[in-house]
Design an enzyme around this catalytic site. Structure first.
Site, PDB file in Angstrom:
ATOM      1  N   GLU A   1      40.109  -5.478  26.409  1.00 40.48           N
ATOM      2  CA  GLU A   1      41.027  -5.386  27.359  1.00 40.48           C
ATOM      3  C   GLU A   1      41.983  -6.703  27.014  1.00 40.48           C
ATOM      4  O   GLU A   1      41.659  -7.130  25.912  1.00 40.48           O
ATOM      5  CB  GLU A   1      40.742  -5.847  28.850  1.00 40.48           C
ATOM      6  CG  GLU A   1      39.928  -7.381  28.916  1.00 40.48           C
ATOM      7  CD  GLU A   1      39.504  -7.725  30.171  1.00 40.48           C
ATOM      8  OE1 GLU A   1      39.136  -6.750  31.013  1.00 40.48           O
ATOM      9  OE2 GLU A   1      39.465  -9.103  30.536  1.00 40.48           O
TER      10      GLU A   1
ATOM     11  N   HIS B   1      40.787 -10.967  35.680  1.00 42.11           N
ATOM     12  CA  HIS B   1      39.690 -11.771  34.857  1.00 42.11           C
ATOM     13  C   HIS B   1      40.270 -12.965  34.452  1.00 42.11           C
ATOM     14  O   HIS B   1      41.411 -13.077  34.179  1.00 42.11           O
ATOM     15  CB  HIS B   1      39.339 -10.906  33.698  1.00 42.11           C
ATOM     16  CG  HIS B   1      38.408  -9.807  33.944  1.00 42.11           C
ATOM     17  ND1 HIS B   1      38.094  -8.776  33.229  1.00 42.11           N
ATOM     18  CD2 HIS B   1      37.645  -9.665  35.027  1.00 42.11           C
ATOM     19  CE1 HIS B   1      37.348  -7.870  33.682  1.00 42.11           C
ATOM     20  NE2 HIS B   1      36.969  -8.427  34.921  1.00 42.11           N
TER      21      HIS B   1
END
Length: 685
Positions: free
Chosen positions: A249, A292
């Protein structure tokens, strides 16, 4: 007996870099220290003896019971100062005592984020071979200190923090909180940043009959104890692993490092193991933190598109959604003559698509959600005031072409703080140097070598060295004292080395989990932020309103899965109005709050609920969706994709609810339907 040792500085790639400054280091090892020597500790299996730190807590107790029933070899746990028994296993008063009496191979740390660093440190001192830290919201400066310790020893390997953990499906050893029903013994190695995306990946390989060998979650934080290359090295040598899946990511350059390793691996092997990958956040808005703690891109770091392309150039087969991994990997294994017989007994016959409508009412008692980690940026004038307090000259005028750019931030590969220095105030990558340095013991007023290296890169005259040292020392003091993660300044170097502009970001976890930095946190003014995002935060939801003419509202559990949902819908012609991560669970209350926030956006014509039920069952999630829909009397059509534990039951409940809800199993069909309902595209491909 403690011995001092040093390790070689890490080799880095452009930007221009200097080596990490070496520190005095501790180790109880009997030879030269190198953290890389701990790599083999990731080879867990039926033999692995697991210790729990925080053993008697509610979460650890439930996890231990599940893991035991699955086959994990647990040898006891730790509760400081207590000798006793729990679940029929011994409780030890310290990790050192547990090490001496139970000889664990690994420790699972189940303590809150504010206690995690102390627990890791105790495990390092006891030389536990593998430490798995699952907690979110571990303050970044706590982890910087832990990494400065890990670099000095060759006994303990860290996985995490902020990760589901590591699991051997073949050896029935779970160290973490992965949803066990998704796993089956097999031959695919998985390494991932995102928990929910890794569960989707595992479920796909289980459905295909391939199963998994070893699954390593590196975690969503900025500073990971184990990275992609570490996992790839283990998979290369593992005889049980026939294929490899990597799930990345935005944030950092770990995926680029993995691509370079894969290039070399493919060159030196005549029949390399096939590798597939996915990168989340291709359509993430720049400058935002996507759920995150580590899902943000700093200056000089590649974006998701660059990572995708680098992996593809390295020979990796890329997908846009994790449900494609199973069939894709099966085809690759067959092509390369590596296919084995299907091992999973429950991998087939799970695909369903339910669209009937009959009414069913259910109820759900949900649990409160933890706050999601945010990053706090103060206003420029507040940042300049902090510099004034450090006696740094400040002059608030427009920057000019002669100004320089300096940033004190973190280096995710060196796992240390670093300086970014550019001769361009606008930050040009080819003019920027990256200079990692040690977290402990640095003082720029005395670091003539490092200051000189930075000054040389900036082409400063010797007469400016003292001014540069003063500025760097002031930034470094703010960085440590106030637990910053990003300090950027633009300064004029012609006369008095004045700072013209500043942008400071601080670690919100230091306040939220540990109660530190209250003064910095009070500088935040929610009234100046997006109202819907502030409202979502109160319920532990991360909501980001996307720009443009988005017509599809998204409701997803898990930051990685939420990023990928936006990516996949956008790639296939949809227009998303938002990113929304409900957190680890989708309870009635969080679903209600999410629906309320999503529907407050008048652009939204339909809602896509994409939930992977791991620890939370899909039937419980379905109850929450139905109840929330009824209580709120929603009229906007909702497409629900449920996967994971009890998925068939959850899908059936949605389909038979009598509400304008449509249940799907597969992402492709669900995406086609939601795009059609939104009117974004008549033909989906």
């Amino acid at each position: 007996m403690t011995r001092l040792c040093s390790i070689p500085a890490q080799a880095r790639k452009p930007l221009v870099r200097s080596p990490v400054k070496q520190l005095q280091r501790f180790s109880t090892s009997s030879r030269a220290c190198d953290y890389a020597d701990t790599l083999q500790n990731l080879r867990i299996g039926a033999h692995t003896r697991v210790l729990f730190q925080g053993f008697t807590g509610k979460q650890a107790t439930a996890n231990a019971k599940e893991s035991l029933a699955w086959g994990t070899k647990i040898v006891g746990g730790v509760k400081p100062g207590i000798d006793g028994e729990h679940l029929g296993f011994p409780i030890f008063p310290s990790v050192r005592a547990a090490r001496a009496r139970a000889q664990p191979d690994a420790s699972a740390i189940y303590v809150p984020g504010n206690q995690t660093a102390k627990a890791i440190e105790e495990a390092i001192e006891a030389e536990i071979p593998l430490v798995v830290a699952v907690a979110e919201h571990v303050p970044i400066h706590d982890i910087l200190r832990i990494h400065s310790m890990l670099k000095t020893q060759s006994k303990t390997r860290l996985v995490g923090a902020n990760c589901p953990g590591i699991i051997s499906a073949i050896g029935k050893c779970r160290i973490g909180f992965q949803p066990l029903p998704c796993f089956s013994p097999g031959n695919i190695g998985v390494v991932a940043k995102s928990g929910t995306l890794s569960y989707e990946t595992v479920a796909s390989t289980t459905r295909s009959g391939l199963g998994q060998s070893l699954c390593i979650s590196v975690g969503g934080d900025a500073l990971a104890g184990t990275n992609f290359v570490d996992a790839l090295k283990i998979f290369e040598e593992d005889p049980d692993t026939e294929g490899i899946i990597l799930v990345g990511e935005i944030g950092g350059r770990a995926e680029l490092d993995a691509a370079e390793w894969i290039k070399d691996y493919n060159r030196r092997n005549t029949n390399p193991k096939p590798i597939m990958a996915l990168v989340g956040g291709v359509h993430a808005p720049p400058g935002r933190i996507m759920g995150h703690a580590g899902a943000w891109t700093s200056y000089g770091e590649p974006d998701a598109k660059a990572k995708y392309e680098a992996l593809e150039r390295a020979g990796v087969v890329m997908v846009d959604h994790p449900e494609n991994f199973g069939a894709g990997m099966k085809a690759l294994l067959r092509t390369r003559g590596r296919i084995q017989s299907a091992i999973s007994p429950n991998g087939a016959n799970q695909r369903r698509g339910l669209h009937t409508m009959r009414r069913m009412t259910r109820s759900l008692n949900g649990s409160p959600q933890s706050q999601q980690t945010r990053r706090l940026f103060v206003k420029p004038f507040q940042a300049l005031d902090m510099l004034r307090e450090k006696s740094i000259p400040v002059n608030e005028v427009a920057t000019s072409d002669s100004d320089i750019f300096l940033s004190l931030t973190i280096d995710r590969t060196a796992l240390s703080p670093c300086i970014l220095a550019s001769t361009s105030a606008g930050f040009e990558a080819d003019q920027t140097g990256r200079f990692p340095f040690a977290y402990e013991g640095t003082d720029f007023s005395r670091e003539q070598s490092l200051v000189g290296t930075v000054a040389s890169h900036l082409r400063l005259p010797a007469t400016a060295y003292d001014n540069l040292a003063q500025l760097l020392q002031g930034l470094w003091e703010i960085f440590k004292e106030k637990e910053a993660y990003l300090l950027e300044v633009r300064a004029n170097t012609t006369d008095t080395f004045e700072v013209r502009d500043a942008r400071f970001g601080f670690d919100d976890a230091a306040f939220r989990s540990s109660g530190r930095q209250a003064e910095v946190h009070q500088l935040r003014n929610p009234a100046q932020e997006v109202a819907e995002e502030v409202e979502a935060e109160k319920d532990g939801i991360v909501y980001i309103k996307l720009e443009g003419h988005g017509s599809i509202g998204t409701l997803v559990n898990g930051a990685g899965l939420a990023m990928n949902t936006v990516d996949a819908l956008t790639i296939h012609g949809g227009h998303c109005a938002n990113f929304l991560d409900t957190g680890g669970k989708a309870t009635t209350e969080t679903v209600k709050s999410s629906f309320r926030i999503i529907t407050s956006d008048r652009r939204v014509k339909t809602i896509f609920v994409n939930i992977f039920g791991g620890l939370t069952r899909c039937d419980m999630i379905a109850e929450g969706i139905i109840q929330a829909f009824q209580e709120m009397k929603l009229s906007v059509p909702v497409v629900v994709r449920l996967r994971g534990t009890n998925e068939a039951r959850g899908q059936q409940m949605i389909a038979e609810s009598g509400l304008p809800l449509e249940a799907f199993d597969g992402f492709e069909a669900a995406a086609q339907r939601v795009i059609e309902l939104a009117g974004d595209r008549k033909h989906y491909y």
